[in-house]
Design an enzyme around this catalytic site. Structure first.
Site, PDB file in Angstrom:
ATOM      1  CE  LYS A  23      -0.673  -2.268   7.712  1.00 33.63           C
ATOM      2  NZ  LYS A  23       0.047  -1.803   6.517  1.00 33.63           N
ATOM      3  CG  ASN A  24       0.285   1.791   7.723  1.00 33.06           C
ATOM      4  OD1 ASN A  24       0.740   0.654   7.592  1.00 33.06           O
ATOM      5  ND2 ASN A  24      -0.809   2.203   7.124  1.00 33.06           N
ATOM      6  NE  ARG A  94       4.059   1.795  -1.554  1.00 34.67           N
ATOM      7  CZ  ARG A  94       4.625   2.167  -2.698  1.00 34.67           C
ATOM      8  NH1 ARG A  94       5.123   1.261  -3.515  1.00 34.67           N
ATOM      9  NH2 ARG A  94       4.688   3.428  -3.038  1.00 34.67           N
ATOM     10  CB  CYS A 118      -2.086  -3.880  -0.662  1.00 35.19           C
ATOM     11  SG  CYS A 118      -2.258  -4.466   1.024  1.00 35.19           S
ATOM     12  NE  ARG A 123       0.795   0.817  -2.550  1.00 34.67           N
ATOM     13  CZ  ARG A 123       0.662   0.190  -1.382  1.00 34.67           C
ATOM     14  NH1 ARG A 123       0.433  -1.100  -1.356  1.00 34.67           N
ATOM     15  NH2 ARG A 123       0.807   0.834  -0.245  1.00 34.67           N
ATOM     16  N   PRO A 124       4.224   3.502  -7.676  1.00 35.92           N
ATOM     17  CG  PRO A 124       4.219   5.429  -8.973  1.00 35.92           C
ATOM     18  CD  PRO A 124       3.301   4.397  -8.360  1.00 35.92           C
ATOM     19  CB  ILE A 125       9.402   4.223  -5.132  1.00 34.19           C
ATOM     20  CG1 ILE A 125      10.409   3.643  -6.136  1.00 34.19           C
ATOM     21  CG2 ILE A 125       8.647   3.108  -4.424  1.00 34.19           C
ATOM     22  CD1 ILE A 125      11.557   2.902  -5.439  1.00 34.19           C
ATOM     23  CG  ASP A 126       7.144   8.978  -8.973  1.00 42.02           C
ATOM     24  OD1 ASP A 126       6.416   8.111  -8.456  1.00 42.02           O
ATOM     25  OD2 ASP A 126       6.738  10.138  -9.162  1.00 42.02           O
ATOM     26  CD  GLN A 127       6.700  12.704  -6.344  1.00 39.06           C
ATOM     27  OE1 GLN A 127       7.010  13.741  -5.738  1.00 39.06           O
ATOM     28  NE2 GLN A 127       6.720  12.622  -7.660  1.00 39.06           N
ATOM     29  CG  ASP A 306      -5.203   2.450   4.555  1.00 37.74           C
ATOM     30  OD1 ASP A 306      -4.246   2.663   5.306  1.00 37.74           O
ATOM     31  OD2 ASP A 306      -5.084   2.365   3.314  1.00 37.74           O
ATOM     32  CB  ILE A 328      -5.373   7.581  -2.158  1.00 39.66           C
ATOM     33  CG1 ILE A 328      -6.052   8.584  -1.227  1.00 39.66           C
ATOM     34  CG2 ILE A 328      -3.895   7.373  -1.822  1.00 39.66           C
ATOM     35  CD1 ILE A 328      -5.391   9.940  -1.173  1.00 39.66           C
ATOM     36  NE  ARG A 398       0.997  -7.482   4.262  1.00 44.44           N
ATOM     37  CZ  ARG A 398       0.830  -6.583   3.291  1.00 44.44           C
ATOM     38  NH1 ARG A 398       0.068  -6.854   2.261  1.00 44.44           N
ATOM     39  NH2 ARG A 398       1.433  -5.411   3.353  1.00 44.44           N
TER      40      ARG A 398
HETATM   41  C1  EPZ Z   1       0.826   4.273   2.967  1.00 44.85           C
HETATM   42  O1  EPZ Z   1       1.122   3.682   1.715  1.00 44.85           O
HETATM   43  C2  EPZ Z   1       0.164   3.172   3.769  1.00 44.85           C
HETATM   44  N1  EPZ Z   1       1.087   2.057   3.912  1.00 44.85           N
HETATM   45  C3  EPZ Z   1      -1.103   2.707   3.054  1.00 44.85           C
HETATM   46  O2  EPZ Z   1      -1.744   1.749   3.888  1.00 44.85           O
HETATM   47  C4  EPZ Z   1      -2.032   3.900   2.882  1.00 44.85           C
HETATM   48  O3  EPZ Z   1      -3.160   3.499   2.150  1.00 44.85           O
HETATM   49  C5  EPZ Z   1      -1.298   5.017   2.127  1.00 44.85           C
HETATM   50  O4  EPZ Z   1      -0.089   5.360   2.824  1.00 44.85           O
HETATM   51  C6  EPZ Z   1      -2.141   6.270   1.976  1.00 44.85           C
HETATM   52  O5  EPZ Z   1      -2.515   6.735   3.231  1.00 44.85           O
HETATM   53  C7  EPZ Z   1       2.069   2.154   4.844  1.00 44.85           C
HETATM   54  O6  EPZ Z   1       2.183   3.151   5.535  1.00 44.85           O
HETATM   55  C8  EPZ Z   1       2.992   0.971   4.965  1.00 44.85           C
HETATM   56  P1  EPZ Z   1       1.417   6.925  -0.552  1.00 44.85           P
HETATM   57  P2  EPZ Z   1       2.114   4.465   0.689  1.00 44.85           P
HETATM   58  O7  EPZ Z   1       2.856   7.006  -0.894  1.00 44.85           O
HETATM   59  O8  EPZ Z   1       3.120   5.210   1.460  1.00 44.85           O
HETATM   60  C9  EPZ Z   1       1.247   7.508  -5.252  1.00 44.85           C
HETATM   61  C10 EPZ Z   1      -2.611  -0.324   4.472  1.00 44.85           C
HETATM   62  O9  EPZ Z   1      -3.649  -0.916   4.140  1.00 44.85           O
HETATM   63  N2  EPZ Z   1       2.711   7.587  -5.195  1.00 44.85           N
HETATM   64  O10 EPZ Z   1       0.830   7.942   0.381  1.00 44.85           O
HETATM   65  O11 EPZ Z   1       2.542   3.507  -0.336  1.00 44.85           O
HETATM   66  C11 EPZ Z   1       0.725   6.138  -4.853  1.00 44.85           C
HETATM   67  O12 EPZ Z   1       0.737   5.265  -5.953  1.00 44.85           O
HETATM   68  C12 EPZ Z   1      -1.783   0.389   3.426  1.00 44.85           C
HETATM   69  O13 EPZ Z   1      -2.171  -0.222   5.656  1.00 44.85           O
HETATM   70  C13 EPZ Z   1       3.405   7.908  -6.350  1.00 44.85           C
HETATM   71  O14 EPZ Z   1       2.820   8.122  -7.408  1.00 44.85           O
HETATM   72  O15 EPZ Z   1       1.081   5.494   0.036  1.00 44.85           O
HETATM   73  C14 EPZ Z   1      -0.676   6.458  -4.387  1.00 44.85           C
HETATM   74  O16 EPZ Z   1      -1.520   6.540  -5.513  1.00 44.85           O
HETATM   75  C15 EPZ Z   1      -2.382   0.256   2.038  1.00 44.85           C
HETATM   76  N3  EPZ Z   1       4.762   7.995  -6.287  1.00 44.85           N
HETATM   77  C16 EPZ Z   1      -0.526   7.842  -3.746  1.00 44.85           C
HETATM   78  O17 EPZ Z   1       0.689   8.389  -4.286  1.00 44.85           O
HETATM   79  C17 EPZ Z   1       5.462   7.788  -5.125  1.00 44.85           C
HETATM   80  O18 EPZ Z   1       6.702   7.905  -5.142  1.00 44.85           O
HETATM   81  C18 EPZ Z   1      -0.403   7.812  -2.234  1.00 44.85           C
HETATM   82  O19 EPZ Z   1       0.581   6.859  -1.910  1.00 44.85           O
HETATM   83  C19 EPZ Z   1       4.731   7.473  -3.958  1.00 44.85           C
HETATM   84  C20 EPZ Z   1       3.352   7.382  -4.023  1.00 44.85           C
END
Ligand code: EPZ
Length: 417
Positions: A23-24, A94, A118, A123-127, A306, A328, A398
């Site tokens: 999926k991802n 997302r 979810c 889950r901010p997008i600041d990065q 996950d 995480i 999903r």
């Molecule tokens: C991806 O989510 C996956 N989703 C998630 O799977 C997975 O749990 C996650 O990566 C971690 O492996 C998809 O690929 C669609 P992150 P993502 O950015 O990209 C924080 C599932 O069940 N963060 O690696 O959203 C964030 O809040 C889903 O399939 C910031 O602070 O995860 C988290 O605490 C659930 N700022 C950590 O980093 C940002 O700009 C890791 O998030 C981005 C993230």
């Protein structure tokens, strides 16, 4: 009326199960086709609701999307325009935010709604935005939309403050539209990122270092059509491995890349599970009763966040005290309340869940709040006394293709009512 999953204690799961595409990876590669100069054929695509939503957004932008069979999509991005993904679609998941990077890579500007997904933390997008800014784009958020325009600031290399799968992929897609080389430091290393990079390299974008912490991307010579087969879904595979362990079964998980599951294999072996690895399969023989372990979730190659939820359902009936530390996401233990309603003995304190194994769980009607909580509660239902009803099958659909059918194929007493 929302359908309910009814599960009865099923005894040891037995047999083999084929794993679908990841999926991802699929939800990122579908937007990435906007960067291709010709038609793309994507194979081994999991026909999940999240994948269909990404295809619907792509179609709404003017690309031609055609399913050639249950798992193959033909995409012609040539007629796509720089539109705004429909709000109702972008808010469903997302991964809709990948259209920011893909539209930047293709058109040099983008406007899209804030992503959904979810509820497992803020889950901010600041990065993501930090990365786009380093590529020379200005951003602002207005009426719930993110607007990205060419900016005046000079381009510079990107250093992520934290490891983020989404930000790594999103910025890689935007950088694919720039001729000069972009360097990303502290990048995520997940197999799904390597899969997206492999697709980009096939369409002429040069991506080096995928799978390491440093990526170098340049979109100098984009090419035309390409065919790409999505990697297997390691999280679906791991979910079935945990289900086999929890039921004391004997299950072979097929069509996978065992290396992607090393952390899961290692931790299951610590609980007393026998795991045999083949070149594209893993056989799991569960113990009569597992023994408790400690698990910490980390970015790949650490134990995947996950799978902490499905694992908790197994540890809930192992002998001894287990501790799961979720490093995480801040809010990924909401499912524990539902497991406690089934008789689990779990205490959550901040990032840690302390699990005192019990002899057995008791069937109940439970409601998952996210995708992986759904599979966790289904696993709990397989081993619980009596009958368990899990609401919210939409979450399951999903992220797991034909999860109920695949479990039935392994002997589970499960059906949708
Ligand atoms: C991806 O989510 C996956 N989703 C998630 O799977 C997975 O749990 C996650 O990566 C971690 O492996 C998809 O690929 C669609 P992150 P993502 O950015 O990209 C924080 C599932 O069940 N963060 O690696 O959203 C964030 O809040 C889903 O399939 C910031 O602070 O995860 C988290 O605490 C659930 N700022 C950590 O980093 C940002 O700009 C890791 O998030 C981005 C993230």
């Amino acid at each position: 009326m929302e359908k309910i999953i009814r599960i009865r204690r099923s005894g040891p799961l037995k047999g083999s199960v084929g794993i679908s595409g990841a999926k991802n990876a699929a939800v990122a590669i579908i937007p990435a086709t906007l960067l291709a100069q010709g038609t793309c054929i994507l194979e081994n695509v999991p026909p999940l609701t999240d994948v269909h939503t990404q295809c619907d957004i792509l179609s709404a932008l003017g690309a031609k999307v055609q399913w050639l069979d249950a798992t193959t999509i033909k995409i012609d991005p040539s007629q796509a325009v720089n539109g705004t993904p429909p709000e109702g679609l972008a808010a469903k998941l997302r991964a809709s935010y990948y259209f920011m990077g893909a539209l930047l890579g293709r058109f040099g500007s983008a406007r899209t709604g804030m992503p959904g997904g979810c509820k497992i933390g803020p889950r901010p997008i600041d990065q993501h935005l930090k990365g786009f800014q380093a590529l020379g784009y200005d951003w602002n958020v207005k009426d719930g939309e993110v607007i990205l325009q060419p900016g005046s600031n000079d381009r510079e290399d990107i250093y992520f403050d934290l490891v983020s799968v989404g930000a790594t992929i999103n910025v890689m897609l935007a950088a694919a539209g720039l001729k000069e080389t972009t360097t990303i430091e502290n990048a995520a290393r997940e197999p799904e990122i390597i899969d997206v990079a492999n697709f980009l390299n096939k369409i002429g974008v040069t991506v080096r270092g995928a799978g390491t912490g440093t990526l170098r991307i340049s979109g100098d010579a984009r090419r035309g059509a390409t065919a790409h087969s999505i990697i297997p879904d390691r999280i679906e595979a791991g979910t079935f491995m945990v289900a086999a362990a929890a039921t004391g079964g004997d299950v072979t998980v097929k069509d996978i890349i065992p290396r992607h599951l090393e952390a899961v294999t290692a931790k299951l072996r610590e609980t007393g599970v026998t795991v045999v690895e083949g070149d594209d399969w893993i056989q799991v023989q569960g113990p009569v009763r597992g023994t408790a372990i400690d698990v910490k979730t980390f970015p790949y190659p650490g134990f995947p966040t996950d799978l902490q939820q499905p694992l908790a359902s197994y540890l809930a009936i192992c002998s001894g005290t287990s501790i799961i530390t979720e490093n995480i996401f801040e809010g990924r233990f909401r499912y524990v309340d539902e497991l406690k309603r089934m008789g689990a003995n779990i205490k959550v304190a901040g990032r840690a869940a302390v699990i005192e194994g019990v002899e057995e769980l008791l069937g109940a009607t439970v409601r998952p709040y996210d995708l992986r909580a759904s599979s966790a509660l289904v696993i709990a239902g397989l081993v619980a006394q009596g009958e368990t009803r899990v609401r919210g099958v939409k979450h399951l659909r999903r992220g797991y293709y034909d999860f109920i059918g695949k479990l039935k194929g392994l002997g589970a007493d499960i059906e949708l009512i």
